[in-house]
Scaffold this active site. Structure first.
Site, PDB file in Angstrom:
ATOM      1  CE  LYS A  18      -3.249   5.873  -8.262  1.00  0.00           C
ATOM      2  NZ  LYS A  18      -4.349   4.898  -8.450  1.00  0.00           N
ATOM      3  CE  LYS A  63     -11.571   5.151  -9.497  1.00  0.00           C
ATOM      4  NZ  LYS A  63     -10.292   4.730 -10.082  1.00  0.00           N
TER       5      LYS A  63
END
Length: 334
Positions: free
Chosen positions: A109, A218
């Site tokens: 991240k 997803k």
């Protein structure tokens, strides 16, 4: 299209859980979710709290698919997964990576609010140091950079041999322009689209505008495994399957998606159960030797009780589920 259950049936088997995180991730310290049982097993409904009902309804459609219809046939029994490194200080990277058994790819991240590019560089450098020169490293900015900021950041991060940068900018137009800017500046970093796929009314627009080299899909945000497979097919780009910080019940749908893809050339972001202090499944879906096997997790009755959300959150989630089911019944696209 999966037949919709009656609200009473769905709510009768529903459990609202709250899973504490080991590390703050995506601004979340405790992950809340609803799991419910149908004739084909367990499904999950866990859109993030800020998502509006019309967007959240797609997540419910995905959970209903899992519990009431099942998934398409798999073409592989296991899928490779990546480690996920939240926006932690560099000195915590080794501890995070230690939770991902055998993973040779890491997603890191970056562009965290309140942090700098220096923090990102230090974190990515630590990942490269821990995992070695042969590991694959990808970064995920969640749309946090401007186009100029992305060029500047990726110019520095490219030194660590990035596999790709996931959603470096927020809009499809910015992604398309960024790809051109990276090429002009000799910065050899591929661009992957995530939010521009799962939150878009027209996910194929990314491919039409040449805004990405890869798509991140997803299962839950796209309305289930079948819907996600249709998006991948329509985009015609290499796909990476990722999770939305799901419990093992939700992760199983992601594995089913990855297992059903005709081609799978990249490790999948499905190892995030390792970020929870505790999962609700009898056998939590954490990577072993860098892979996850197809599965139909069953929640542990004791865990469902001990991880149950507070009464006010139970009420909030059950109301939300009922509203989203009404939207699906009215014909909100799935």
């Amino acid at each position: 299209m999966t037949p919709l259950p009656a609200a009473a049936d769905l709510l009768a088997s529903a459990h609202v859980v709250a899973l504490p995180m080991r590390v703050r991730f995506r601004g979340v310290d405790v992950r809340e979710a609803v799991v419910f049982e149908g004739p084909c097993g367990w499904g999950e409904f866990a859109p993030f709290a800020e998502y509006p009902d019309d967007e959240a309804a797609r997540w419910l459609a995905g959970g209903i698919e899992a519990a009431y219809a099942g998934w398409p046939a798999a073409v592989r029994d296991t899928v490779p997964v990546n480690a996920t490194v939240p926006a932690v200080p560099a000195d915590r990277v080794a501890d995070v990576l230690a939770r991902f058994d055998g993973c040779t790819t890491a997603k890191v991240k970056v562009a965290e609010r309140g942090q700098s590019v220096d923090d990102d560089v230090d974190r990515v450098a630590a990942v490269r140091d821990v995992m070695g020169p042969s590991a694959r490293i990808r970064v995920d900015a969640n749309g946090g950079w401007s186009e100029t900021g992305a060029v500047e950041a990726l110019a520095r991060l490219a030194a660590y041999d990035l596999e790709y940068a996931e959603q470096p900018c927020a809009t499809v137009e910015e992604l398309a322009s960024l790809r051109i800017a990276l090429a002009r500046n000799g910065i050899n970093v591929l661009v992957a689209a995530d939010e521009s796929i799962r939150k878009a009314e027209d996910p194929v627009r990314v491919a039409r505008l040449g805004a990405a080299d890869l798509v991140v899909v997803k299962a839950a945000p796209l309305g289930g495994v079948r819907a996600a497979l249709e998006v991948v097919d329509a985009c015609g780009l290499p796909a990476v399957v990722s999770s939305a910080l799901d419990t093992s019940v939700g992760i199983a749908a992601g594995i089913a998606l990855a297992a059903a893809l005709p081609e799978l050339d990249h490790a999948c972001g499905l190892g995030t159960v390792s970020l929870f202090e505790r999962d609700l499944a009898v056998d939590p879906l954490r990577p072993v030797a860098g892979r996850l096997a197809t599965a139909h997790p069953v929640p542990d009755a004791t865990a469902l009780d001990e991880l149950a959300a507070a009464p006010d959150r139970q009420h909030w989630w059950r109301d939300r589920l009922a509203r989203c089911l009404d939207l699906l019944t009215e014909g909100v696209p799935r």
